[in-house]
Structure formats: structure tokens, C-alpha cells
Design an enzyme around this catalytic site. Structure first.
Site, PDB file in Angstrom:
ATOM      1  N   HIS A 107     -30.624  21.136   6.881  1.00 45.61           N
ATOM      2  CA  HIS A 107     -29.607  21.743   7.729  1.00 45.61           C
ATOM      3  C   HIS A 107     -30.103  23.098   8.254  1.00 45.61           C
ATOM      4  CE1 HIS A 107     -27.096  18.744   5.826  1.00 45.61           C
ATOM      5  NE2 HIS A 107     -26.029  19.130   6.517  1.00 45.61           N
ATOM      6  N   HIS A 131      18.512  -6.527   3.904  1.00 44.18           N
ATOM      7  CA  HIS A 131      17.132  -6.789   4.317  1.00 44.18           C
ATOM      8  C   HIS A 131      16.419  -7.706   3.328  1.00 44.18           C
ATOM      9  CE1 HIS A 131      15.638  -4.687   7.896  1.00 44.18           C
ATOM     10  NE2 HIS A 131      16.604  -3.827   7.708  1.00 44.18           N
ATOM     11  N   ASN A 172       7.389  -7.451   3.640  1.00 39.92           N
ATOM     12  CA  ASN A 172       7.856  -7.470   2.259  1.00 39.92           C
ATOM     13  C   ASN A 172       6.823  -6.816   1.340  1.00 39.92           C
ATOM     14  OD1 ASN A 172       5.810  -9.356   1.853  1.00 39.92           O
ATOM     15  ND2 ASN A 172       7.195 -11.111   1.898  1.00 39.92           N
ATOM     16  N   GLN A 180      21.868  -2.197   5.013  1.00 42.69           N
ATOM     17  CA  GLN A 180      20.421  -2.170   4.803  1.00 42.69           C
ATOM     18  C   GLN A 180      20.008  -2.980   3.575  1.00 42.69           C
ATOM     19  OE1 GLN A 180      18.128  -0.693   7.045  1.00 42.69           O
ATOM     20  NE2 GLN A 180      20.041  -0.869   8.166  1.00 42.69           N
ATOM     21  N   TYR A 235       2.061  -6.653  12.924  1.00 44.38           N
ATOM     22  CA  TYR A 235       2.757  -7.665  12.123  1.00 44.38           C
ATOM     23  C   TYR A 235       4.258  -7.536  12.337  1.00 44.38           C
ATOM     24  CZ  TYR A 235       4.196 -10.636   8.289  1.00 44.38           C
ATOM     25  OH  TYR A 235       4.763 -11.645   7.551  1.00 44.38           O
ATOM     26  N   GLU A 241     -26.348  27.139   0.182  1.00 46.11           N
ATOM     27  CA  GLU A 241     -26.017  25.809  -0.358  1.00 46.11           C
ATOM     28  C   GLU A 241     -27.242  24.998  -0.743  1.00 46.11           C
ATOM     29  OE1 GLU A 241     -21.843  25.148   2.136  1.00 46.11           O
ATOM     30  OE2 GLU A 241     -23.676  24.157   2.818  1.00 46.11           O
ATOM     31  N   GLN A 278      -1.616 -13.935   4.325  1.00 45.06           N
ATOM     32  CA  GLN A 278      -2.643 -14.662   5.076  1.00 45.06           C
ATOM     33  C   GLN A 278      -2.771 -14.145   6.505  1.00 45.06           C
ATOM     34  OE1 GLN A 278       0.093 -15.979   3.714  1.00 45.06           O
ATOM     35  NE2 GLN A 278       1.117 -17.474   5.024  1.00 45.06           N
ATOM     36  N   THR A 335      12.787  -2.229   2.927  1.00 46.19           N
ATOM     37  CA  THR A 335      13.623  -1.183   3.508  1.00 46.19           C
ATOM     38  C   THR A 335      14.356  -0.378   2.444  1.00 46.19           C
ATOM     39  OG1 THR A 335      13.957  -2.305   5.600  1.00 46.19           O
ATOM     40  CG2 THR A 335      15.675  -0.801   4.929  1.00 46.19           C
TER      41      THR A 335
END
Length: 449
Positions: free
Chosen positions: A411, A253, A205, A250, A121, A406, A182, A228
Site C-alpha cells: 500500500h 395472516h 411464511n 392481522q 416473491y 500498519e 423451492q 406478520t
């Protein structure tokens, strides 16, 4: 003593905003899973005012977009791509397959295997983040990912030519012009027209970050990289102009981007507050940066570098700039950060755009337990083992007894079968090695990639 000259919005207000975001994203994901392409298109119209015949760009559309990009811009993108690629290749070379004989006849190993498909993305609703395409796609391709589907929202009513050029130059196999929740849902869940991916990567975001969080488990994710964050650690060897520039650089942003400063100089702290207001008068992106600074900005004054370190590690911010007389001390002692920018000569913008380290980094204190996106995020480290006849009977005896402790009868039967079948091939050297404390380890055999 740690004291705040400026604090951000109260935690209760931030929690309420997070709750609203969670509910919104949950409803969108459920709708897209139910209605598929129809819902994706509906949300694209609603949020991006974008309703093309198809979201995937064809080769003719890609070529037309790239033709709009000036030659100098293509060259700039190429240089940035090569920086990212060079560092990613070095990281990949550091990760080697291995096999080791831990006991006579017992061989263990691991392999680093890339994901089959990844959705990258690329944020772009407010700013077309060209570098984000390079950070995620180039790194995936260096790792060996077979299918990279890249998505970015339209910018100014159409796909941004610079972002399309960067995606193409980075090596994307599919390019989609849609964004937001979306886009994340379509890539992760799949639709009639889009095959689902195995992993989602990239920043975004608060809604994109929340979509990744809710989709985790259905697909893998790199990390939760939301709005950010930047932290400046400075002493009086730094100046207010630099501190203010790097904080606002920054904060622009987005309106929810935290920017904080830690210093042991109250004089510098107060001068920075004044300088921030001065720069906001002329900064072209002041509308966004001002809101971010008002709601999320902090200035914290400490009495010592040890206190500064304590606060910085508690904040665990995404980007941390260190501009002090003791930069290397912070490098050696800091533990919780996404990426560290050391010295007055560097800055976060270098990391964001061109220096080569990845700018998709942990936010919201996730730096306490993870680093940022890198070539290793695209690799599954998977193990294998093989046992020779002379070792399996002895190994089986230990396994059988533990299974009995156990209560795992099935097993135990697996182990007992090997003990009975291969007991006549027992090697006393294996029994001696297993009884030794500690067991002698063999030398690892590294296999070049």
C-alpha cells in the site's frame, strides 16, 4: 409497572420451532442445489400439489389469466399500483447522485445504481396477496431494475388470475408459478431453466423467511420479513371493538402471526380480551386467527405513556397502530418499528393493500436495525474518487505514513509512487487545507437523476 394480562407461547417453544424450520430449509436448499429443476419440481408436487409442464408462464397463459379478472378488480389493482408507484417515485427523487470537492483537487462522489436482476416473491399459499406483487415489483421498476422475476405459489390448484394480473400490471419481466423454499432457491441459485437473480425480496411464511436468511450472501435480500406482526398502542380514547378488530385483522395472516396490545387502561385491556372472543365467533378466518391469538397474542398494561413507549421499542414490531390522545408524541419518540399507523382513522390494512407505503417490513425485532422494503433497497450506493496532480503528492504523503504505521508495504508503495511522480506539482493550498482542523469542506454538487 408493566404487567401482562395475556402472554404468548414461551420462548423455549418458539426457539424449538425455529430450529426445526432451519433444519428443514437447509436440507431443501442443499437438495435443490444438487439436483436443480428435478428437485424444484419434486418439492412443488409435495408442498403445492403442482406439477405443470413448465413453471414460467407463457404470454398466452398470462393473457388467459388476466381475461378472468373482472374490470372492477383491474381498476382496483390499477389504483393501488399508482399509489405505490407515486410514493416510490417520490422516494427515488429524494436520492441524488453527488460529487463534492473535499480538498482542492480531491473530488469524491457517489451514484445510486439499481440491481441488474431481482426475484420478487409474492406469498399466496393461504391467501393470494395481490398487493404484495405491487409492493415489490413496482418499486423495483421505479428503481430501474432491468430484470424482475416474480414468483407466487399456485392457489386452488392453479396460478391465481388476480395475482398474475397484478404482477403483469406492475411490470414483471418473468412470471413463475411456484412457491415456498423451492421458489426462493430456484431464483437465487438458478436451475437449468431459470437464470439466477442478484437479490431476493418479499415477505413469506417462516420457511420462506428462513430460506432468505440462509441464501443471504449468495444473493442480496431486502430484509427478513417473516410472519406478520401487529402492535396496537391505545389509551381509553379508543374502544375495545376497534382494538380487537385491528388485532384479529392481522392475526388472520397465519397461525404464527403475533398480535399485541399495549395500553395504560386496564379496563380497555380487559374489554378487548372479551371483544376478541366475541369477534372470533363470527370471523370467517377465525380458525387461523384464533390459533395465532392463543399462541402469539399479548396484552400488556402500563402505568404511563413512557412505559408504553419503552415496551413498544423493545418489541420492535413490524406494524404499529397508535390510537391515543398523544399520537404525535409517539411519532416523535418511537424508534423501533417497521411502519407506524397514526390515529383512529387509519389501520394496517390500508398499508397492506392500497395506501402506497410498502408492506414488506422487518419482523422478529429486525426493526431495531432496518426499515422496510423501499426503492432504496434496490439501489447500490457506490462511490468514486478522482485526484488532480497538484493534490495527489500531498495526499500520498499522509497515506504513506499511515501505511507504514500498519505495516502495509505494498500500500505504501502505491502512495510513494504518486509522491515521487507528481511531487513537482504540489499545491501549497492543498497542504494548508489538509493541515487545517477541521479541514474545510467544499459544497456538494448534486446531480439530478
Amino acid at each position: 409497572m408493566i404487567r401482562y394480562l395475556k402472554e404468548g407461547a414461551p420462548a423455549e417453544a418458539l426457539a424449538a420451532a425455529d430450529k426445526k424450520t432451519r433444519q428443514t430449509v437447509e436440507a431443501i436448499l442443499e437438495d435443490i442445489e444438487t439436483r436443480g429443476d428435478e428437485a424444484v419440481r419434486e418439492y412443488s408436487r409435495k408442498f403445492d400439489k403442482w406439477d405443470p409442464p413448465q413453471f414460467r408462464l407463457g404470454q398466452a397463459e398470462i393473457d388467459a389469466a388476466i381475461a378472468e379478472v373482472p374490470a372492477q378488480a383491474i381498476e382496483d389493482i390499477r389504483v393501488a399500483r399508482e399509489q405505490v408507484k407515486r410514493f416510490a417515485e417520490a422516494q427515488r427523487a429524494s436520492m441524488q447522485d453527488l460529487e463534492i470537492e473535499t480538498l482542492p483537487g480531491v473530488v469524491l462522489g457517489h451514484r445510486h445504481v439499481p440491481m441488474d436482476s431481482v426475484g420478487c416473491y409474492v406469498p399466496g399459499g393461504k391467501y393470494p396477496l395481490i398487493a404484495s406483487a405491487l409492493m415489490s415489483i413496482v418499486t423495483a421498476k421505479v428503481a430501474g431494475v432491468r430484470r424482475v422475476a416474480a414468483a407466487a405459489p399456485p392457489h386452488g390448484g392453479r396460478p391465481n388470475p388476480y395475482v398474475i394480473a397484478a404482477m403483469t400490471m406492475a411490470g414483471a419481466d418473468e412470471i413463475y408459478a411456484f412457491g415456498g423454499v423451492q421458489a426462493m432457491a430456484a431464483l437465487a441459485i438458478g436451475t437449468q431453466d431459470i437464470a439466477p437473480v442478484d437479490m431476493l425480496v418479499g415477505a413469506g411464511n417462516a420457511f420462506v423467511a428462513e430460506a432468505k436468511r440462509q441464501l443471504f450472501g449468495r444473493v442480496g435480500i431486502d430484509l427478513l420479513a417473516g410472519p406478520t406482526e401487529t402492535l396496537v398502542i391505545a389509551d381509553d380514547s379508543c374502544d375495545a371493538q376497534t382494538c380487537a378488530t385491528d388485532l384479529l385483522g392481522q392475526a388472520e395472516h397465519g397461525p404464527t402471526s403475533p398480535a399485541a396490545m399495549i395500553t395504560d387502561s386496564e379496563e380497555l385491556a380487559r374489554a378487548t380480551l372479551v371483544e376478541i372472543e366475541k369477534q372470533l365467533e363470527t370471523l370467517p378466518t377465525a380458525e387461523v386467527a384464533r390459533q395465532a391469538w392463543a399462541d402469539y397474542g399479548q396484552i400488556i398494561v402500563c402505568d404511563s405513556r413512557e412505559e408504553m413507549l419503552q415496551v413498544a421499542d423493545e418489541l420492535a414490531y413490524e406494524h404499529v397502530q397508535v390510537m391515543t390522545r398523544h399520537d404525535d408524541w409517539f411519532l416523535e419518540n418511537m424508534r423501533n418499528y417497521g411502519s407506524l399507523f397514526i390515529g383512529h382513522e387509519t389501520n394496517v390494512a390500508y398499508g397492506d393493500k392500497v395506501i402506497g407505503t410498502n408492506h414488506t417490513l422487518p419482523t422478529k425485532r429486525a426493526a431495531r436495525y432496518t426499515g422496510g422494503l423501499w426503492v432504496g433497497k434496490y439501489l447500490k450506493t457506490i462511490t468514486h474518487q478522482r485526484v488532480k496532480p497538484q493534490a495527489t503528492a500531498i495526499l500520498g504523503e499522509y497515506c504513506s505514513r499511515i501505511c507504514a504505521m500498519e505495516g502495509f508495504a505494498g500500500h505504501k508503495a502505491q502512495a510513494d509512487l504518486r509522491v515521487a511522480r507528481y511531487g513537482n506539482q504540489r499545491d501549497p493550498a492543498v497542504a494548508e487545507a489538509m493541515a487545517a482542523d477541521p479541514a474545510p469542506a467544499g459544497k456538494p454538487v448534486y446531480k439530478p437523476i
